[in-house]
Design an enzyme around this catalytic site. Structure first.
Site, PDB file in Angstrom:
ATOM      1  N   ASP A 145      33.801  -6.765  94.713  1.00  0.00           N
ATOM      2  CA  ASP A 145      33.789  -6.755  93.256  1.00  0.00           C
ATOM      3  C   ASP A 145      34.296  -5.391  92.781  1.00  0.00           C
ATOM      4  O   ASP A 145      34.011  -4.367  93.419  1.00  0.00           O
ATOM      5  CB  ASP A 145      32.371  -6.992  92.709  1.00  0.00           C
ATOM      6  CG  ASP A 145      32.373  -7.448  91.254  1.00  0.00           C
ATOM      7  OD1 ASP A 145      32.113  -8.640  91.003  1.00  0.00           O
ATOM      8  OD2 ASP A 145      32.668  -6.614  90.366  1.00  0.00           O
ATOM      9  N   CYS A 179      30.659 -21.461  80.380  1.00  0.00           N
ATOM     10  CA  CYS A 179      31.212 -22.754  80.807  1.00  0.00           C
ATOM     11  C   CYS A 179      31.358 -23.724  79.650  1.00  0.00           C
ATOM     12  O   CYS A 179      32.456 -23.961  79.161  1.00  0.00           O
ATOM     13  CB  CYS A 179      30.319 -23.369  81.901  1.00  0.00           C
ATOM     14  SG  CYS A 179      30.416 -22.517  83.485  1.00  0.00           S
TER      15      CYS A 179
END
Length: 460
Positions: A40, A265
């Protein structure tokens, strides 16, 4: 020996690019079966993981402490892996068009460190065509390699539900797609290492991309219908929850409820699909209509709060309102695209002093994204209205008497301290609830009990 066998024998590694709410649980799951590099770009997040801290609360600190995932922010380490999974967010811009910046950036990073014989699987939610038309050219340009010859790509949409301890990576059927049969077969076998529910082989990458984006679009539309019903029934002075409970006795009635629809989402994916549809010359009817209803619910909640306060003879300008819950869903620290912020902003337009309480929310993300500071529950006193926006378990455990005290000078006092406080002159158990406005968006409390005890009560 093929790539799958080499991974199982720990001769080749898996990499996870993006260690958020989706990527990190995937990395941890695979680490039980293979050697995993967790990458990351956020160095601070990597340090937390290395120190055994799970900021996402998805798997917990103990699991992070004991996992064998090799956490790193050094992109060069990606060269050690041959099977790459990209799980970065795909948000939308202010104009509701797709923001592919994270997935494009991840593709550039991975491309710079891609080696021959690799397979790259994208999990980020995108509209059909992004993997092959946008990501592949970036990978080729950065690596100097040829897709289909030197490396292969696939797509497997994430279905992890943040905060859900039942529907996890292992228990949800995994849709997998590959650019050819060999890639599909390898990807399916790799995912079968950790997905107990099994995999579904999609006909193509575009089919898999489309399947993911319609899953959340369908849910968005159904919730929009519930929200519209709530608006209608409130005008009729009918309790929406009671209506849904009655209708729910039919075997095929879909179990949805009204609410604020945010997150990374459901509140985002429909815009990816309608954006692509616009490019193809079709303007969405149902999808965008549902999205507009859901996008406007924060404003509706704020306006409904003000109306209830006016009926309770409250002065709006300068009023104090407490909002309980600011994450996009219950029992989850994620504040991305939370629609509770819309309620806060709208109330502040009326000159209201808003205080926010949330024991689950990521404080740093909340400040960085929205410039909102959290308050402690003990600081909530002398309120003019209280809004329960997110049904965290901590809030569900509260009683109406707890809420009542938030309108008085003492504020909330836990049960252990109740007797001690009651003995002081500061505590007033007889607070007049006729002007206590309680906005219970998700129906945490019993409506009849709240109204019988004098609260000005409202819920979606």
């Amino acid at each position: 020996m093929n790539l799958y066998e080499k991974i199982v024998n720990r001769e080749e590694k898996i990499s996870l690019v993006g260690l958020g709410y989706v990527g990190m649980p995937i990395a941890v799951a695979f680490a039980k079966k293979a050697d995993v590099i967790g990458f990351d770009v956020n160095k601070q997040k990597i340090e937390l993981y290395k120190n055994g801290i799970d900021p996402t609360k998805e798997v917990g600190n103990e699991v992070i402490k004991n996992t064998t995932v090799d956490f790193t922010s050094d992109e060069a380490r990606l060269r050690e892996a041959k099977f790459h999974i990209v799980a970065v967010p795909t948000p939308v811009k202010d104009d509701h068009t797709p923001d592919l910046t994270p997935v494009e950036s991840a593709s550039r990073t991975l491309g710079r460190n891609l080696t021959k014989g690799s397979i790259v699987i994208f999990e980020s939610t995108v509209y059909p065509g992004v993997t092959e038309d946008i990501c592949v050219p970036i990978l080729e340009r950065e690596s100097g390699l040829k897709c289909g010859v030197d490396f292969k790509v696939g797509y497997s949409p994430e279905r992890i539900n943040p905060g859900d301890k039942v529907h996890r990576l292992e228990t949800i059927i995994k849709v997998v797609a590959g650019q050819d049969e060999q890639t599909l077969d390898t990807a399916a076998k790799v995912y079968e290492l950790v997905v107990e529910a099994g995999v579904y082989k999609a006909a193509s990458i575009k089919v898999a991309e489309a399947a993911k984006v319609i899953e959340n679009s369908q849910r968005d539309i159904n919730i929009a219908f519930m929200n519209e019903l709530s608006i209608i029934f409130n005008k009729m002075d009918i309790d929406t929850k009671a209506v849904l409970e009655a209708a729910g006795t039919k075997w095929n009635f879909l179990n949805f409820s009204p609410g604020l629809v945010g997150g990374h989402c459901i509140g985002v994916d429909p815009y990816y699909l309608t954006y692509k549809a616009e490019q193809m010359g079709y303007h969405s009817q149902i999808i965008l209509s549902g999205r507009k209803i859901n996008d406007d619910m924060g404003k509706y909640v704020a306006e409904s709060t003000v109306k209830k306060m006016i009926k309770a003879n409250k002065q709006i300008n300068g009023a104090k309102i407490a909002i309980f819950g600011v994450t996009f869903k219950e029992n989850c620290p994620d504040v991305r695209n939370t629609k509770v912020v819309d309620v806060i902003k709208e109330l502040e337009e009326y000159g209201v002093d808003v205080k926010v309480v949330d024991p689950q929310a990521d404080k740093e993300d909340l400040w960085r994204e929205y410039r909102i500071n959290l308050c402690e529950i003990e600081d909530i006193k002398e309120m003019d209205a209280v809004i329960f926006a997110v049904p965290h378990d901590e809030f569900k455990a509260m009683q109406l008497e707890d809420v009542k005290m938030m309108f008085g000078p003492t504020g909330y006092v836990n049960l252990e301290a109740m007797n001690e406080v009651a003995a002081t002159s500061e505590f007033d158990i007889n607070i007049d609830r006729k002007d206590c406005v309680l906005m219970d968006l998700k129906g945490i409390f019993n409506r009849k009990e709240a109204e019988d005890t004098g609260f000005v009560y409202w819920r979606l």
